[in-house]
Design an enzyme around this catalytic site. Sequence first.
Site, mmCIF file in Angstrom:
data_model
loop_
_atom_site.group_PDB
_atom_site.id
_atom_site.type_symbol
_atom_site.label_atom_id
_atom_site.label_comp_id
_atom_site.label_asym_id
_atom_site.label_seq_id
_atom_site.Cartn_x
_atom_site.Cartn_y
_atom_site.Cartn_z
ATOM 1 N N LYS A 175 0.843 -1.196 0.000
ATOM 2 C CA LYS A 175 0.000 0.000 0.000
ATOM 3 C C LYS A 175 0.881 1.251 0.000
ATOM 4 O O LYS A 175 1.592 1.505 0.968
ATOM 5 C CB LYS A 175 -0.928 -0.013 1.222
ATOM 6 C CG LYS A 175 -1.845 -1.225 1.246
ATOM 7 C CD LYS A 175 -2.762 -1.240 2.446
ATOM 8 C CE LYS A 175 -2.007 -1.438 3.728
ATOM 9 N NZ LYS A 175 -2.909 -1.708 4.877
ATOM 10 N N GLY A 208 -8.660 3.882 10.167
ATOM 11 C CA GLY A 208 -9.295 2.611 9.801
ATOM 12 C C GLY A 208 -9.130 2.190 8.363
ATOM 13 O O GLY A 208 -9.714 1.191 7.935
#
Length: 265
Positions: A175, A208
């Site tokens: 990521k 989150g």
Amino acid sequence: MSAPPRVLTVAGSDSGGGAGIQADLKTMLALGVHGMSVITAVTAQNSLGVQGAWELPVEAVRAQYRSVVDDIGVQAVKTGMLASAELVQTVAELIGGTDAPAVVDPVGISKHGDSLLAASALDSVRTQLLPVATVATPNLDEVTQLTGVRVESEDDLRRAAAAVLSYGPKWVLIKGGHLPGDAVDLLTDGSEEHWLRAPRHDNRHTHGTGCTLASAIASGLAKGQTVPEAVAAAKEYVTGAIAAGFALGGGIGPVDHGWRFRTGG
């Protein structure tokens, strides 16, 4: 009426509701699967950070897992905060004996910079948890923590992926959200590559994101999607959730897990 696909999250609880088990279950509901949980730790957490964390006994984690898997069954498993070497080893053993794809989010550091994984557990993540992963989803800090590879530009993503793949997951999603420019991720199994790009939204309320992305991938796999299909759909979902993130408290607010209900997207 038949039951929807079932996904089990094995992770810590976030009392503020932005990440962890709470984010996982919200994501699963939004994506049309039945979410179930094994709680590994309880945190006192809000928009400002993690004020405390208490690990659950291995026996409690194992009992939760067996209760769900042996009776209800699962089509995918997702892991998050595992905290200690003993918990990592236990969860790796449980996943290894379960006939379902596993998405491993090797949570090491919270959005606020709080440590969520003991240094002594890193070797267990490398040697026991990553080898049973269908997809591993480290962010750039976790790549460095696990492999020593520092990613400073998009050109470094391949090197990072190769380093994580050397520990045995079938696929890795590196990521690149912490890099400047567009949000670029690299998904690869060592032979085929998928580059996923999305515009960067000017929104600081991103608490989150990692939990949400991993849970969305697991939801896609539970529905029978291939890994590239599940990851592409998850990237689209989390991008919308980031764009719709909202302020809560005095710090970093959560992404909006229900953004599609409000936009029709």
